[in-house]
Scaffold this motif. Structure first.
Motif, mmCIF file in Angstrom:
data_model
loop_
_atom_site.group_PDB
_atom_site.id
_atom_site.type_symbol
_atom_site.label_atom_id
_atom_site.label_comp_id
_atom_site.label_asym_id
_atom_site.label_seq_id
_atom_site.Cartn_x
_atom_site.Cartn_y
_atom_site.Cartn_z
ATOM 1 N N THR A 62 -40.400 19.939 66.059
ATOM 2 C CA THR A 62 -41.082 18.527 66.704
ATOM 3 C C THR A 62 -40.506 17.572 66.179
ATOM 4 O O THR A 62 -40.028 16.595 66.848
ATOM 5 C CB THR A 62 -42.575 18.805 66.494
ATOM 6 O OG1 THR A 62 -43.128 19.951 67.003
ATOM 7 C CG2 THR A 62 -43.344 17.588 67.077
ATOM 8 N N PHE A 63 -40.424 17.323 64.938
ATOM 9 C CA PHE A 63 -39.999 16.167 64.115
ATOM 10 C C PHE A 63 -38.564 15.861 64.023
ATOM 11 O O PHE A 63 -37.881 14.697 64.184
ATOM 12 C CB PHE A 63 -40.713 15.982 62.756
ATOM 13 C CG PHE A 63 -42.135 15.863 62.974
ATOM 14 C CD1 PHE A 63 -42.775 14.612 63.263
ATOM 15 C CD2 PHE A 63 -42.810 16.744 62.487
ATOM 16 C CE1 PHE A 63 -44.132 14.437 63.244
ATOM 17 C CE2 PHE A 63 -44.471 16.770 62.627
ATOM 18 C CZ PHE A 63 -45.087 15.585 63.028
ATOM 19 N N ILE A 64 -37.690 16.909 64.006
ATOM 20 C CA ILE A 64 -36.238 16.761 64.166
ATOM 21 C C ILE A 64 -35.755 16.282 65.408
ATOM 22 O O ILE A 64 -35.076 15.338 65.836
ATOM 23 C CB ILE A 64 -35.493 18.182 63.733
ATOM 24 C CG1 ILE A 64 -36.012 18.526 62.321
ATOM 25 C CG2 ILE A 64 -34.124 18.173 63.886
ATOM 26 C CD1 ILE A 64 -35.359 19.805 61.807
ATOM 27 N N PHE A 65 -36.178 17.106 66.337
ATOM 28 C CA PHE A 65 -35.790 16.949 67.708
ATOM 29 C C PHE A 65 -36.564 15.949 68.661
ATOM 30 O O PHE A 65 -35.830 15.244 69.727
ATOM 31 C CB PHE A 65 -35.522 18.055 68.597
ATOM 32 C CG PHE A 65 -34.468 19.079 68.047
ATOM 33 C CD1 PHE A 65 -33.155 18.605 67.409
ATOM 34 C CD2 PHE A 65 -34.766 20.387 67.944
ATOM 35 C CE1 PHE A 65 -32.424 19.439 67.015
ATOM 36 C CE2 PHE A 65 -33.986 21.478 67.383
ATOM 37 C CZ PHE A 65 -32.672 20.757 66.956
ATOM 38 N N GLY A 66 -37.849 15.815 68.450
ATOM 39 C CA GLY A 66 -38.590 14.974 69.232
ATOM 40 C C GLY A 66 -38.027 13.516 69.441
ATOM 41 O O GLY A 66 -38.074 13.321 71.006
ATOM 42 N N GLY A 67 -37.775 12.837 68.593
ATOM 43 C CA GLY A 67 -37.253 11.499 68.912
ATOM 44 C C GLY A 67 -35.955 11.638 69.740
ATOM 45 O O GLY A 67 -35.768 10.687 70.791
ATOM 46 N N ALA A 68 -34.936 12.320 69.251
ATOM 47 C CA ALA A 68 -33.672 12.457 69.920
ATOM 48 C C ALA A 68 -33.782 12.774 71.185
ATOM 49 O O ALA A 68 -33.179 12.219 72.118
ATOM 50 C CB ALA A 68 -32.908 13.318 69.150
ATOM 51 N N ILE A 69 -34.583 14.009 71.666
ATOM 52 C CA ILE A 69 -34.576 14.395 72.952
ATOM 53 C C ILE A 69 -35.550 13.831 73.977
ATOM 54 O O ILE A 69 -35.185 13.564 75.176
ATOM 55 C CB ILE A 69 -34.934 16.003 72.755
ATOM 56 C CG1 ILE A 69 -33.656 16.790 72.216
ATOM 57 C CG2 ILE A 69 -35.056 16.461 74.119
ATOM 58 C CD1 ILE A 69 -33.914 18.126 71.915
ATOM 59 N N ALA A 70 -36.748 13.480 73.609
ATOM 60 C CA ALA A 70 -37.944 12.960 74.702
ATOM 61 C C ALA A 70 -38.043 11.594 74.329
ATOM 62 O O ALA A 70 -38.938 10.965 74.805
ATOM 63 C CB ALA A 70 -38.848 14.023 74.448
ATOM 64 N N GLY A 71 -37.500 10.963 73.330
ATOM 65 C CA GLY A 71 -37.729 9.610 72.957
ATOM 66 C C GLY A 71 -38.812 9.458 71.846
ATOM 67 O O GLY A 71 -38.878 8.829 70.844
ATOM 68 N N ASP A 72 -40.071 10.225 71.953
ATOM 69 C CA ASP A 72 -40.948 10.335 70.953
ATOM 70 C C ASP A 72 -41.554 11.681 70.900
ATOM 71 O O ASP A 72 -41.287 12.586 71.890
ATOM 72 C CB ASP A 72 -42.197 9.357 70.975
ATOM 73 C CG ASP A 72 -42.839 9.542 72.240
ATOM 74 O OD1 ASP A 72 -43.785 10.390 72.444
ATOM 75 O OD2 ASP A 72 -42.385 8.926 73.400
ATOM 76 N N VAL A 73 -42.213 11.918 69.881
ATOM 77 C CA VAL A 73 -42.831 13.312 69.374
ATOM 78 C C VAL A 73 -43.935 13.631 70.410
ATOM 79 O O VAL A 73 -43.677 14.953 70.989
ATOM 80 C CB VAL A 73 -43.468 13.351 67.992
ATOM 81 C CG1 VAL A 73 -44.211 14.744 67.976
ATOM 82 C CG2 VAL A 73 -42.287 13.248 66.868
ATOM 83 N N ALA A 74 -44.656 13.016 70.802
ATOM 84 C CA ALA A 74 -45.815 13.339 71.891
ATOM 85 C C ALA A 74 -45.019 14.055 73.237
ATOM 86 O O ALA A 74 -45.718 14.736 73.828
ATOM 87 C CB ALA A 74 -46.541 12.317 71.938
#
Lengths: 273, 324
Positions: A62-74
């Motif tokens: 969640t925290f590694i890919f969250g920002g990079a792939i979907a913009g933010d974790v949520a």
């Protein structure tokens, strides 16, 4: 040591049957499943892969890919949770093969073989006991996701259905690993072969990232990979609350795996048992 | 034709080949119902393989075997209802406790939950394991493990019990306890087929013995028959007064016409005994010369000698292998 009191009934006066009824097969399988659960209770460290692993992987990814792939974790969580669920539970199904091999190498298996029980009971019992493991892994993954802020739109009913779908498909895949368990030389080689199959299946899928950024040849594989269909089906169920075509494709894939590997397994197993 | 109740086991021409090793090479066995049958042989002779074939654990490559008249291959499930198997290595679940093991095997034998618990408790008591019932098997001694293993084999009260080297690696006290248990089993009507590499064990327990070596039965019969087939008995005399030794030796020479062996302390005289009738003459001669005896014994050849003669190789090296 006291004396043996009762007299033994002679061989000819007993009522004997040369076949095992369906009812007995079911009873034997449940006894073997009970044994599987007792073993888990004796060695709780066996549960690490279905308890700690889903927690660590879910939080990490969640925290590694969250920002990079979907913009933010949520906004990554609805994509990731179904993916990580499928990956975790499928990985768990490898244990079936490893434990079966370990069992077959032990003296206790000789006793199982010398008892008038259904030949298939030791495996059926193991498969039954494993559904408990899958259920634990499924529950923990959803709970961790919920804590991180995942709110599945489909509602509780569809989340449960999604969990059941994953459990059924993993159960189907465990036949593959059970087959490796019977034909492999040792428990550690079962693990080796199984992960060789498992890694491409789970990572070359849409489990962690959307497939549209991949090169065309890889997309082709990812799109036919049954794991992708399973992940999509879970997303449909949990996030939207619909049963789509992927749901039926995932079930079909599971059925095909069982149709191929169950007979292969039973043949190899019966030759040894 | 003998009915199936006469013979617990009938095997003809059993063959098992592992790779290019003929582990069992044409074994015939007949075990009478209610008897203890010993299969005696060194390590690697094929004893365990024979048992595994008879117990439906291994498919014979050739030959035919029945248990109480039921074919071990075609009626395997029936055979399994008639046998109990105690393996060379304890065939119990190491991760479970003694009670859990017995409960599990009782359940698999078709007993209900309450019946299983009662059966487990009964067997634990019988085999002196009640105190250790809840402990994990990892902490069990070799003897306790064997006892639990045997207890697990007795749940269904099978009329035929296979014991594969039941006392290998046990200390003498535990071994004699095991022997007592086996004798009690037989007294309740069980037939026992046991393998052993201990000659005294076969001698003590078995009604009939098959000596097997390199996959073949090299001799079969009662312990006495086997001993008789190998050598003559010997007469052993112990004198009250060692000073009479020379007179006694002279008397034996003149009456029996044989040479004697003297034990180191010279009080015991051993003479080969060909004709038991002549012993009376000898005793009369000794009495006439006022030679008093403290001990008179007839020593049959030991199974060790039988073993050496039949298999053509020693027992000592085999024992070392076991310890290794």
């Amino acid at each position: 040591m006291t004396t043996i009191t009762s007299t033994i009934q002679s061989g000819v006066s007993r009522e004997l049957r040369n076949h095992v009824s369906v009812g007995q097969t079911v009873r034997n399988s449940f006894s073997m499943a009970y044994r599987g659960l007792l073993k888990v209770r004796r060695t709780p460290e066996q549960l690490i892969d279905v308890t700690l692993q889903p927690i660590i992987f879910t939080v990490m990814f969640t925290f590694i890919f969250g920002g990079a792939i979907a913009g933010d974790v949520a906004s990554y969580l609805p994509l990731l949770i179904p993916g990580i669920l499928v990956q975790t539970v499928i990985t768990t199904s490898v244990v079936t093969g490893v434990q079966l091999r370990e069992d077959m190498d032990k003296g206790v298996f000789d006793r199982f073989k010398s008892l008038p029980i259904a030949r298939i009971a030791p495996l059926a019992g193991a498969l039954l006991a494993d559904t408990v493991r899958y259920t634990i892994a499924t529950t923990i993954t959803f709970v961790v996701g919920f804590i991180l802020g995942y709110r599945p739109e489909g509602g509780l009913g569809f989340v449960v259905l999604a969990g059941l779908l994953v459990i059924v498909c993993s159960w189907a895949l465990s036949w593959i690993f059970a087959f490796f368990g019977v034909i492999a030389r040792s428990a550690s080689s079962v693990q080796g072969i199984s992960f060789l199959v498992l890694f491409p299946l789970t990572f070359l899928s849409n489990a962690f990232v959307p497939s549209d950024t991949m090169p065309g040849w890889l997309q082709a594989f990812v799109n036919v990979n049954p794991v992708s269909h399973l992940v999509s089906a879970v997303r449909d169920l949990a996030n939207v609350g619909t049963i789509g075509g992927d749901f039926w494709l995932a079930l079909l894939g599971a059925a095909v795996v069982v149709a191929i590997f169950a007979p292969l397994f039973v043949r190899a197993y019966m030759r040894k048992a | 034709m003998a009915t199936s109740s006469d013979w617990a086991v009938e095997a003809t021409g059993l063959v098992k080949i592992f790779g290019d090793n003929r582990a069992v090479d044409g074994v015939d066995l007949r075990v009478r119902t209610g008897s203890v049958y010993g299969v005696l042989g060194p390590n690697g002779a094929g004893k365990t393989t024979v048992i595994r074939m008879l117990a439906t654990l291994l498919r014979p490559d050739a030959g035919h075997a029945t248990v109480f008249g039921h074919d071990v291959q075609h009626e395997a499930q029936i055979v399994r209802q008639l046998i109990g198997v105690t393996g060379q290595y304890a065939s119990v679940d190491e991760t479970l406790s003694a009670t859990e093991n017995l409960m599990l095997f009782s359940r698999l034998n078709g007993l209900g939950r309450a019946e299983s618990r009662a059966k487990a408790n009964e067997l634990l008591e019988e085999f002196g394991l009640t105190a250790a019932a809840k402990r994990p098997l990892k902490n069990f001694s070799g003897g306790m493990r064997r006892r639990l293993d045997l207890a697990a084999s007795l749940i269904s009260q099978p009329p035929l019990i296979f014991l594969d080297e039941p006392t290998t690696g046990l200390d003498p006290r535990t071994r004699s306890q095991m022997w007592d248990t086996i004798r009690r089993l037989v007294s309740t009507g069980s037939t026992v087929l046991l393998t052993t590499q201990y000659l005294d064990e076969a001698d003590q327990l078995a009604d009939r013995i098959a000596v097997i070596d390199t996959g073949r039965v090299v001799a079969e019969g009662t312990a006495d028959e086997l001993k008789a087939s190998v050598g003559k008995s010997s007469l052993q005399l112990r004198l009250l007064d060692p000073a009479d030794r020379d007179d006694a030796v002279r008397a034996i020479r003149s009456v029996l016409g044989v040479d004697v062996t003297l034990s180191p302390e010279a009080a015991r005289i051993t003479a080969p005994m060909q004709d038991p009738d002549r012993i009376t003459d000898l005793l009369v001669a000794l009495r006439e010369q006022n030679i008093s005896l403290t001990e008179l014994a007839v020593q049959k050849p030991t199974l060790d000698e039988v073993f050496l003669t039949l298999t053509g190789h020693g027992v000592e090296t085999e024992k070392e292998e076991v310890n290794a």
